[in-house]
Design a protein around this motif. Sequence first.
Motif, PDB file in Angstrom:
ATOM      1  N   ALA A  16       0.807  -1.212   0.000  1.00 34.35           N
ATOM      2  CA  ALA A  16       0.000   0.000   0.000  1.00 34.35           C
ATOM      3  C   ALA A  16       0.845   1.268   0.000  1.00 34.35           C
ATOM      4  O   ALA A  16       0.316   2.352  -0.132  1.00 34.35           O
ATOM      5  CB  ALA A  16      -0.926   0.015   1.205  1.00 34.35           C
ATOM      6  N   ARG A  79      -2.913  11.816  -6.971  1.00 33.03           N
ATOM      7  CA  ARG A  79      -3.350  10.900  -5.914  1.00 33.03           C
ATOM      8  C   ARG A  79      -4.132   9.726  -6.486  1.00 33.03           C
ATOM      9  O   ARG A  79      -3.881   8.563  -6.149  1.00 33.03           O
ATOM     10  CB  ARG A  79      -4.205  11.669  -4.899  1.00 33.03           C
ATOM     11  CG  ARG A  79      -4.435  10.952  -3.607  1.00 33.03           C
ATOM     12  CD  ARG A  79      -5.189  11.806  -2.604  1.00 33.03           C
ATOM     13  NE  ARG A  79      -4.598  13.114  -2.385  1.00 33.03           N
ATOM     14  CZ  ARG A  79      -5.145  14.287  -2.752  1.00 33.03           C
ATOM     15  NH1 ARG A  79      -6.321  14.304  -3.334  1.00 33.03           N
ATOM     16  NH2 ARG A  79      -4.539  15.421  -2.512  1.00 33.03           N
ATOM     17  N   ARG A  82      -1.782   7.381  -8.541  1.00 36.07           N
ATOM     18  CA  ARG A  82      -0.935   6.536  -7.686  1.00 36.07           C
ATOM     19  C   ARG A  82      -1.731   5.414  -7.035  1.00 36.07           C
ATOM     20  O   ARG A  82      -1.269   4.282  -6.939  1.00 36.07           O
ATOM     21  CB  ARG A  82      -0.261   7.389  -6.617  1.00 36.07           C
ATOM     22  CG  ARG A  82       0.809   8.277  -7.173  1.00 36.07           C
ATOM     23  CD  ARG A  82       1.388   9.160  -6.098  1.00 36.07           C
ATOM     24  NE  ARG A  82       2.331  10.096  -6.686  1.00 36.07           N
ATOM     25  CZ  ARG A  82       2.447  11.366  -6.326  1.00 36.07           C
ATOM     26  NH1 ARG A  82       1.691  11.847  -5.356  1.00 36.07           N
ATOM     27  NH2 ARG A  82       3.326  12.136  -6.906  1.00 36.07           N
ATOM     28  N   GLU A  83      -2.935   5.728  -6.606  1.00 35.21           N
ATOM     29  CA  GLU A  83      -3.783   4.720  -5.965  1.00 35.21           C
ATOM     30  C   GLU A  83      -4.097   3.585  -6.935  1.00 35.21           C
ATOM     31  O   GLU A  83      -3.991   2.405  -6.588  1.00 35.21           O
ATOM     32  CB  GLU A  83      -5.074   5.373  -5.482  1.00 35.21           C
ATOM     33  CG  GLU A  83      -6.081   4.417  -4.899  1.00 35.21           C
ATOM     34  CD  GLU A  83      -7.400   5.118  -4.608  1.00 35.21           C
ATOM     35  OE1 GLU A  83      -8.419   4.411  -4.551  1.00 35.21           O
ATOM     36  OE2 GLU A  83      -7.423   6.348  -4.449  1.00 35.21           O
ATOM     37  N   ARG A  86      -0.941   1.444  -7.721  1.00 38.11           N
ATOM     38  CA  ARG A  86      -0.617   0.492  -6.648  1.00 38.11           C
ATOM     39  C   ARG A  86      -1.453  -0.776  -6.757  1.00 38.11           C
ATOM     40  O   ARG A  86      -0.980  -1.865  -6.483  1.00 38.11           O
ATOM     41  CB  ARG A  86      -0.848   1.124  -5.275  1.00 38.11           C
ATOM     42  CG  ARG A  86       0.258   2.019  -4.830  1.00 38.11           C
ATOM     43  CD  ARG A  86       0.094   2.360  -3.365  1.00 38.11           C
ATOM     44  NE  ARG A  86      -1.123   3.101  -3.080  1.00 38.11           N
ATOM     45  CZ  ARG A  86      -1.197   4.418  -2.965  1.00 38.11           C
ATOM     46  NH1 ARG A  86      -0.122   5.142  -3.100  1.00 38.11           N
ATOM     47  NH2 ARG A  86      -2.332   5.012  -2.702  1.00 38.11           N
ATOM     48  N   CYS A  87      -2.704  -0.632  -7.178  1.00 38.02           N
ATOM     49  CA  CYS A  87      -3.607  -1.784  -7.283  1.00 38.02           C
ATOM     50  C   CYS A  87      -3.452  -2.546  -8.601  1.00 38.02           C
ATOM     51  O   CYS A  87      -3.982  -3.642  -8.737  1.00 38.02           O
ATOM     52  CB  CYS A  87      -5.050  -1.319  -7.146  1.00 38.02           C
ATOM     53  SG  CYS A  87      -5.397  -0.555  -5.559  1.00 38.02           S
ATOM     54  N   ARG A 120     -10.917   8.868 -12.394  1.00 30.51           N
ATOM     55  CA  ARG A 120     -10.693   7.476 -11.988  1.00 30.51           C
ATOM     56  C   ARG A 120     -11.006   6.519 -13.147  1.00 30.51           C
ATOM     57  O   ARG A 120     -10.246   5.593 -13.419  1.00 30.51           O
ATOM     58  CB  ARG A 120     -11.556   7.139 -10.779  1.00 30.51           C
ATOM     59  CG  ARG A 120     -11.377   5.732 -10.263  1.00 30.51           C
ATOM     60  CD  ARG A 120     -12.202   5.493  -9.026  1.00 30.51           C
ATOM     61  NE  ARG A 120     -11.741   6.279  -7.892  1.00 30.51           N
ATOM     62  CZ  ARG A 120     -10.697   5.947  -7.137  1.00 30.51           C
ATOM     63  NH1 ARG A 120     -10.025   4.859  -7.398  1.00 30.51           N
ATOM     64  NH2 ARG A 120     -10.344   6.694  -6.123  1.00 30.51           N
TER      65      ARG A 120
END
Length: 136
Positions: A16, A79, A82-83, A86-87, A120
């Motif tokens: 995370a 933000r 990056r989120e 990461r996933c 998103r």
Amino acid sequence: MINYSADSVQAGAGNADFARIRRIVKTDEFSSVFRLRPVFRTSHFVLYARANHLSHARLGVVAAKRFAPRAVTRNTIKRVTREIFRCAALKNVDCIVRLSRPVNSKDGPATTACLRRELRAEILRLFAAPACQQTG
């Protein structure tokens, strides 16, 4: 008051996190990826990708002030990117996500739930692109 010990910080530093080794930070690293053709485009973003010799993927995000005049919007873009990165569970690839068209102007609201949803959705499409998956 929350007390963070060294052990609890280390334990939370799993997948995370977004440590420096997972980022593209140097100018020459950005340049080497930008030299390649874009892998995938959406209406507002361009994804550049290049295989690397590391055991993990790295990400760079470029959100120019001329396309997102408010810092709040630029930070939201970074933000969210990056989120999702990461996933995405990519390996052995350097990715750069570049904002290529204006997202909003100074006249409208800085960030709204609608804008966040649209960002998103576009960024999810970038990282789900078959060309990005083949590179990694």
